[in-house]
Write a protein that holds these residues in place. Sequence first.
Motif, mmCIF file in Angstrom:
data_model
loop_
_atom_site.group_PDB
_atom_site.id
_atom_site.type_symbol
_atom_site.label_atom_id
_atom_site.label_comp_id
_atom_site.label_asym_id
_atom_site.label_seq_id
_atom_site.Cartn_x
_atom_site.Cartn_y
_atom_site.Cartn_z
ATOM 1 N N PRO A 82 0.819 -1.213 0.000
ATOM 2 C CA PRO A 82 0.000 0.000 0.000
ATOM 3 C C PRO A 82 0.856 1.268 0.000
ATOM 4 C CG PRO A 82 -0.241 -1.223 2.087
ATOM 5 C CD PRO A 82 0.647 -2.041 1.199
ATOM 6 N N PHE A 83 0.427 2.245 -0.756
ATOM 7 C CA PHE A 83 1.071 3.559 -0.773
ATOM 8 C C PHE A 83 0.848 4.179 0.619
ATOM 9 C CE2 PHE A 83 1.795 7.927 -2.124
ATOM 10 C CZ PHE A 83 2.777 7.758 -3.080
ATOM 11 N N PRO A 84 1.825 4.963 1.127
ATOM 12 C CA PRO A 84 1.588 5.605 2.434
ATOM 13 C C PRO A 84 0.216 6.279 2.470
ATOM 14 C CG PRO A 84 3.809 6.059 1.676
ATOM 15 C CD PRO A 84 3.113 5.328 0.553
ATOM 16 N N ARG A 85 -0.526 6.022 3.544
ATOM 17 C CA ARG A 85 -1.899 6.563 3.619
ATOM 18 C C ARG A 85 -1.882 8.076 3.685
ATOM 19 N NH1 ARG A 85 -3.396 5.176 8.606
ATOM 20 N NH2 ARG A 85 -3.588 7.342 9.246
ATOM 21 N N GLU A 86 -0.901 8.596 4.438
ATOM 22 C CA GLU A 86 -0.845 10.035 4.651
ATOM 23 C C GLU A 86 0.565 10.414 5.109
ATOM 24 O OE1 GLU A 86 -3.333 11.215 7.890
ATOM 25 O OE2 GLU A 86 -3.004 13.358 7.574
ATOM 26 N N GLY A 142 5.169 -11.417 3.631
ATOM 27 C CA GLY A 142 4.494 -10.182 4.026
ATOM 28 C C GLY A 142 5.431 -9.028 4.323
ATOM 29 N N VAL A 143 5.039 -8.249 5.334
ATOM 30 C CA VAL A 143 5.763 -7.023 5.661
ATOM 31 C C VAL A 143 7.224 -7.312 6.010
ATOM 32 C CG1 VAL A 143 5.941 -5.141 7.342
ATOM 33 C CG2 VAL A 143 3.709 -5.769 6.409
ATOM 34 N N ALA A 174 7.838 0.239 -8.467
ATOM 35 C CA ALA A 174 6.930 -0.809 -7.968
ATOM 36 C C ALA A 174 5.467 -0.420 -8.148
ATOM 37 C CB ALA A 174 7.219 -1.070 -6.486
ATOM 38 N N PHE A 175 5.229 0.769 -8.694
ATOM 39 C CA PHE A 175 3.839 1.258 -8.811
ATOM 40 C C PHE A 175 3.007 0.397 -9.762
ATOM 41 C CE2 PHE A 175 4.780 6.039 -7.762
ATOM 42 C CZ PHE A 175 5.003 5.685 -6.449
ATOM 43 N N HIS A 176 3.673 -0.166 -10.782
ATOM 44 C CA HIS A 176 2.943 -0.967 -11.777
ATOM 45 C C HIS A 176 3.508 -2.388 -11.724
ATOM 46 C CE1 HIS A 176 1.328 2.862 -12.964
ATOM 47 N NE2 HIS A 176 2.552 3.326 -13.079
ATOM 48 N N ALA A 177 3.285 -3.006 -10.573
ATOM 49 C CA ALA A 177 3.938 -4.292 -10.261
ATOM 50 C C ALA A 177 3.589 -5.382 -11.274
ATOM 51 C CB ALA A 177 3.552 -4.723 -8.847
ATOM 52 N N ALA A 178 2.338 -5.411 -11.708
ATOM 53 C CA ALA A 178 1.927 -6.472 -12.635
ATOM 54 C C ALA A 178 2.671 -6.338 -13.968
ATOM 55 C CB ALA A 178 0.413 -6.425 -12.850
ATOM 56 N N VAL A 179 2.896 -5.102 -14.384
ATOM 57 C CA VAL A 179 3.622 -4.854 -15.640
ATOM 58 C C VAL A 179 5.069 -5.349 -15.494
ATOM 59 C CG1 VAL A 179 4.461 -3.031 -17.204
ATOM 60 C CG2 VAL A 179 2.170 -2.857 -16.178
ATOM 61 N N VAL A 180 5.654 -5.070 -14.336
ATOM 62 C CA VAL A 180 7.042 -5.490 -14.068
ATOM 63 C C VAL A 180 7.127 -7.014 -14.079
ATOM 64 C CG1 VAL A 180 8.897 -5.485 -12.334
ATOM 65 C CG2 VAL A 180 7.556 -3.394 -12.754
ATOM 66 N N ARG A 181 6.186 -7.647 -13.354
ATOM 67 C CA ARG A 181 6.187 -9.129 -13.290
ATOM 68 C C ARG A 181 6.072 -9.730 -14.685
ATOM 69 N NH1 ARG A 181 3.774 -8.814 -8.291
ATOM 70 N NH2 ARG A 181 1.768 -8.336 -9.205
ATOM 71 N N ASP A 188 3.758 -15.230 -9.976
ATOM 72 C CA ASP A 188 2.724 -14.413 -9.330
ATOM 73 C C ASP A 188 2.986 -14.180 -7.846
ATOM 74 O OD1 ASP A 188 1.360 -14.113 -11.625
ATOM 75 O OD2 ASP A 188 -0.122 -15.693 -11.217
ATOM 76 N N ASP A 189 3.799 -15.057 -7.234
ATOM 77 C CA ASP A 189 4.040 -14.896 -5.796
ATOM 78 C C ASP A 189 5.202 -13.955 -5.476
ATOM 79 O OD1 ASP A 189 6.045 -16.513 -6.690
ATOM 80 O OD2 ASP A 189 5.631 -18.195 -5.347
ATOM 81 N N ARG A 190 5.798 -13.337 -6.495
ATOM 82 C CA ARG A 190 6.835 -12.331 -6.224
ATOM 83 C C ARG A 190 6.171 -10.975 -5.995
ATOM 84 N NH1 ARG A 190 10.421 -14.716 -3.985
ATOM 85 N NH2 ARG A 190 11.632 -12.792 -4.001
ATOM 86 N N ARG A 191 6.585 -10.283 -4.962
ATOM 87 C CA ARG A 191 6.054 -8.960 -4.643
ATOM 88 C C ARG A 191 7.134 -7.924 -4.926
ATOM 89 N NH1 ARG A 191 2.428 -11.097 -5.503
ATOM 90 N NH2 ARG A 191 0.693 -11.825 -4.244
ATOM 91 N N VAL A 192 6.801 -6.943 -5.764
ATOM 92 C CA VAL A 192 7.798 -5.948 -6.175
ATOM 93 C C VAL A 192 7.934 -4.899 -5.064
ATOM 94 C CG1 VAL A 192 8.496 -4.298 -7.948
ATOM 95 C CG2 VAL A 192 7.148 -6.331 -8.596
ATOM 96 N N VAL A 193 9.111 -4.871 -4.438
ATOM 97 C CA VAL A 193 9.344 -3.944 -3.316
ATOM 98 C C VAL A 193 9.750 -2.566 -3.846
ATOM 99 C CG1 VAL A 193 10.723 -3.508 -1.247
ATOM 100 C CG2 VAL A 193 9.968 -5.839 -1.773
ATOM 101 N N CYS A 194 10.752 -2.553 -4.696
ATOM 102 C CA CYS A 194 11.213 -1.291 -5.291
ATOM 103 C C CYS A 194 12.259 -1.603 -6.354
ATOM 104 C CB CYS A 194 11.796 -0.338 -4.237
ATOM 105 S SG CYS A 194 13.331 -0.911 -3.497
ATOM 106 N N GLY A 195 12.724 -0.568 -7.009
ATOM 107 C CA GLY A 195 13.835 -0.707 -7.946
ATOM 108 C C GLY A 195 15.016 0.098 -7.430
ATOM 109 N N ILE A 196 16.180 -0.187 -7.992
ATOM 110 C CA ILE A 196 17.359 0.666 -7.757
ATOM 111 C C ILE A 196 17.967 0.928 -9.137
ATOM 112 C CG2 ILE A 196 19.573 0.965 -6.598
ATOM 113 C CD1 ILE A 196 18.875 -1.462 -4.807
#
Length: 225
Positions: A82-86, A142-143, A174-181, A188-196
Motif C-alpha cells: 500500500p502507498f503511504p496513507r498520509e 508479508g511485511v 513498484a507502482f505498476h507491479a503487474a507490468v514489471v512481473r 505471481d508470488d513475487r512482490r515488487v518492493v522497489c527498484g534501484i
Amino acid sequence: MTDSISTLETLLGDRHSCRAYKTEQVPRAIIDRILNAAQKTASWCNSQPWQVTITSGEATKKFRDVLYPVAAAGTPNSGDFPFPREYRGVYLDRRRESGFQLYNTLGIARGDKTAYAEQALQNFNFFGAPHVAIITSDEALGVYGAVDCGGYVNNFMLAAQALGLATVPQAALAFHAAVVRKHFGMSDDRRVVCGISFGYPDREHKVNSYRTSRAGLGDVATFVE
Ligand SMILES: Cc1cc2nc3c(=O)[nH]c(=O)nc-3n(C[C@H](O)[C@H](O)[C@H](O)COP(=O)(O)O)c2cc1C
C-alpha cells in the motif's frame, strides 16, 4: 575498529540519491561484487527473501519502453504494497523539504504541477541510468519480507557507493507491479518492493548538487536509563 567506522561513515555520508548518470555500462564483475556484498544482509530466520533482476544495455531500454508509457498514460498506481496513507506532521515537512530541494535545484517553480509531473516521470527513464535492479520478495513473507528487502537495498547502495557507483532507490518502479512481473516473467508470488537505478554518476549535472537533511538524534532516539 576506528578505521571501519570511518569508512562506514564516509560511505553513508557520501551516498545520495543520484538522478543523472553517465551512459557507460558497469562491468559485470563490479555488479557481481555489489550483489555478493548485499548477500550478507540479515533477514528474519535467514530467509533471504530478496530476488533481484538486473538490466543492462538494451534490456534497460526495453524495460523503459514498456514501463514509461504506462506511467505517462496516467495509469493509476497498483503496487503490491500500500502507498503511504498520509504524510503528516514532520513526515509531511520532510517530504516537502526534499521535494522543494529537488525542484529548486532544477529551477522548477513552486506550484508548477505540470513540471512536477514531468520530473516524476523521469523515474520511468531511470534518470538515465544504464542499469536497473528490481527487488522482489516472497508474497507469503508479508511485511517482514519487505523489511528484509529494505536492508538488502541499503547494503546494495553502500556497496555500489564503495565501488564508485551511484544509485537511486525507487518505489516508483513498484507502482505498476503487474507490468514489471509480466515483462520479466516473474511468478505471481513475487512482490515488487522497489527498484534501484544505478551506474556511474554525472557529477556535473545540477540535479546531483544538493544533499537532503536528517533529523538530529533528539528527534529520533529515546534513551532509557
Ligand atoms: C524505499 C525508497 C523508495 C524511494 N523511492 C523513490 C522514487 O520512487 N523516486 C525518487 O526519485 N526517489 C526515491 N527515493 C529516494 C528518496 O527520495 C531519498 O532517499 C530521500 O529523499 C533522501 O535523500 P538521499 O537518498 O539523497 O539521502 C526512495 C528512497 C527509498 C528508501
